[in-house]
Design a protein around this motif. Sequence first.
Motif, PDB file in Angstrom:
ATOM      1  N   SER A 131       0.839  -1.197   0.000  1.00  0.00           N
ATOM      2  CA  SER A 131       0.000   0.000   0.000  1.00  0.00           C
ATOM      3  C   SER A 131       0.873   1.246   0.000  1.00  0.00           C
ATOM      4  O   SER A 131       1.872   1.321   0.722  1.00  0.00           O
ATOM      5  CB  SER A 131      -0.907   0.008   1.229  1.00  0.00           C
ATOM      6  N   ILE A 132       0.499   2.227  -0.834  1.00  0.00           N
ATOM      7  CA  ILE A 132       1.193   3.519  -0.798  1.00  0.00           C
ATOM      8  C   ILE A 132       0.201   4.612  -0.389  1.00  0.00           C
ATOM      9  O   ILE A 132       0.259   5.742  -0.866  1.00  0.00           O
ATOM     10  CB  ILE A 132       1.869   3.840  -2.149  1.00  0.00           C
ATOM     11  N   GLU A 133      -0.719   4.239   0.489  1.00  0.00           N
ATOM     12  CA  GLU A 133      -1.727   5.175   0.997  1.00  0.00           C
ATOM     13  C   GLU A 133      -1.054   6.362   1.679  1.00  0.00           C
ATOM     14  O   GLU A 133      -0.078   6.208   2.418  1.00  0.00           O
ATOM     15  CB  GLU A 133      -2.648   4.450   1.991  1.00  0.00           C
ATOM     16  N   ILE A 134      -1.578   7.577   1.423  1.00  0.00           N
ATOM     17  CA  ILE A 134      -1.025   8.776   2.064  1.00  0.00           C
ATOM     18  C   ILE A 134      -2.069   9.501   2.914  1.00  0.00           C
ATOM     19  O   ILE A 134      -1.769  10.550   3.483  1.00  0.00           O
ATOM     20  CB  ILE A 134      -0.447   9.752   1.005  1.00  0.00           C
ATOM     21  N   ASN A 135      -3.275   8.943   2.987  1.00  0.00           N
ATOM     22  CA  ASN A 135      -4.305   9.522   3.852  1.00  0.00           C
ATOM     23  C   ASN A 135      -4.098   8.987   5.264  1.00  0.00           C
ATOM     24  O   ASN A 135      -4.294   7.794   5.519  1.00  0.00           O
ATOM     25  CB  ASN A 135      -5.689   9.136   3.335  1.00  0.00           C
ATOM     26  N   PRO A 136      -3.679   9.827   6.227  1.00  0.00           N
ATOM     27  CA  PRO A 136      -3.389   9.354   7.587  1.00  0.00           C
ATOM     28  C   PRO A 136      -4.552   8.599   8.221  1.00  0.00           C
ATOM     29  O   PRO A 136      -4.336   7.604   8.925  1.00  0.00           O
ATOM     30  CB  PRO A 136      -3.085  10.648   8.358  1.00  0.00           C
TER      31      PRO A 136
END
Length: 760
Positions: free
Chosen positions: A215-220
């Motif tokens: 995952s490269i999610e950037i939403n904290p």
Amino acid sequence: MAGIFGALKTKSKAKILEKKDEKQLEEEILSVQQELRMMKSEISHQCRKNYELEKELRRYDSKIAHLIHHKISLEEFEEYCMDESAMALLPGSLKDDSQQQLYGNLFFLLQASPTYLAKLTRQVSMREIDSLLQPVMFSLYGNQYEDREECLLLSMFEHALMMEFQDARDMNSLMRANTAITRMMTTYTKRGPGMKYVKEALGDIVQDIVANDISIEINPLDIYQRMIENEEVPDPQDSTKVSQLAECNPLVQRKVSDNLKILRDIAIRIFQRLKDTIESVPYGIRWLCKAIRVLVKEKFPEASAEYCQSLIGGFFILRLVNPVIVTPHVYHLLPNPPSSKVRRNLTLIAKVIQKLGNVGNVREPYMKPLEGFVKGHNEEFKTFLSNLSNVDDFHETLLMEEYMALSRTDLFIEISLKEIRLIHSLLNKYADKLVSEEDNLLQELLVEIPPLPEDEAIKSTSTIKLRLCNKWSDKHVSMGITAKNIALEDVEDELATARRHCRNLLIKLGHMAPKCLAEDVLDNVVRLALTLPMEEIETNAKLIDGYTRKMRQLDGLEDGGKALIQEVRLVLPSIKDIHKKHYSELEGLSDVKKTLQLHSEYLKEQITTYQEYLQAVRVKVGEMHHPGHVMKKGKSAVHQYSHSQLEKEGVILETQGIPEQRRNNIFYTFSCPEPGIYHITMHYKGKSDPIYEKILKLEELLELQYVQDPMIDMEGFVLLNVRRTLLLLNRLFVKGESQHRGSIQRRLSLSLSSATSVKS
């Protein structure tokens, strides 16, 4: 290993190429051009077929949706399906030669004078757009690799865009509405050349992203929620505190920082690839970018460079680049849709690329850290879009192609009688908006041609080959040149014009038959070209002969044209390079053809799914009207599959709640207690009771196909692919029920034959 073998294969080809003499290469160039011509024709034909299949799917989808929501009755749906099946089987033909001639004249005029269609795109209603889009994009200008049709289509876009910009009240209204012309521009990017470009330019990058299943999610907030689910942090219970805790958690901050770097690196890699492949972007797409820039400046001189960039970027990135990033399975870069985690990664990447193209402020709070990155690459992206739209106009090429068309006898289009009637009716409906006192050619034809009768044959979707013919050979028919692009003969020296046209034709001939340019005088070039077995070469040769005579009449031909031939030789690549280019193009087109065929098979599977659903609907209709033929109740067959079998078939999309070491002991059963109702159970070997069971209704599954994430959640254990599950259920149950249908089977035979024709 694939890369090593690919390199060896390339080196092997290079060695073979070195051993061949020029005579062999010339013969192969002629041969491969025949293959290229056939391949291009097949791709254009397949694009049309795929569009027809997509249209058929949408039609079924709409009717089934109405059925599900009780907006039409089962009886009405039964009649619709029987009518649709019957119509699909009817062959199409025009009744006599005079009718062929009249419609050949009409569609020649529409094709050669794109202003009529451009005006028509400004008049049709939303409901009429599809009636216009298909015949224009896939019939009138359906040959995607022929210069003449490509230039005429671009001319139609040019006229329509000029009208659209002229009617715009302010900059905010430009290209925002869902009009016929914006729909056509979107469809244009998805034709063969556009598909070939994005697959070759970005295919390997997208596959690398998918292969890295992290995952490269950037939403904290999303990261923190996932950490709660994985029990990495305690559940705060109070949902109002989650956002605050996410922002402050050092592990979340570190993950966001790491993923932002990955996102930036991927975006730079994609941007660099777009810059490196700018010369491979199809000419038509680049010209549309140029047209947008020029027309904005003409209509709104005060428009900033950033505003022009946002419009061009919106078209190029949103319509061409991002679709292959977000839906790689549609382009058959993947065998199945990516997992939800990978889909989210691809969506984030597409958002960053879109921000680069649109030069807008980053709106989502979690995307704010990328604002500096976007602004930092603003000038570089502006330069890229400026270079992208820096192409020559097509008007001289179009003029040349139309001159060549005067001696052609093979101007045909493939079109259905239904489409002929629809276009004819639209022309009559909006005739007063399309014709003027100075230009009455269309009106002249509309008066001559009676409308095709609206009977069963006209409803047929079968296509005919319509020969295009020009009844105004003694009159000027506009060939797609706008008022501000006057024919070159009116403004330039006649001799210079003849010489330039002859030079362009010689360059074209040199790419098709290099040995012709080995001759020293133009008469010998023509003589040799006329002996070669290709109609396009023959047409070229006759035009060169005509310009040679013209230059000779004007005393402008010295030494039989030796200097002109020498000039052309200097700009032509070597025979080996021409040979390599043709074979490279053939390989690329083969890949495009394969992708289109795979997509066609996918669409056919979807249509088969719908048709099998219709069979279940008809059974229910039969039960309502013929109680004596109700399906016999009895014990339903139970089918058993292992976990690995369902993964192999693509039914299991993702395994979430089953440890890997236990998956070999899991099996699933499928049963159908009554038509349209399916029972799925999950078992652990050695246990009598199922771990989990789920009841599925066929209409709900069909509806699920078209939501954003078409999956079935088996209580967190596994995610099932809706489409693959449907295909499995239909294979196991629907196809086996025909023996119970009694007299209903006779009523279905007509519709089932259409399904058979789709499969074949």
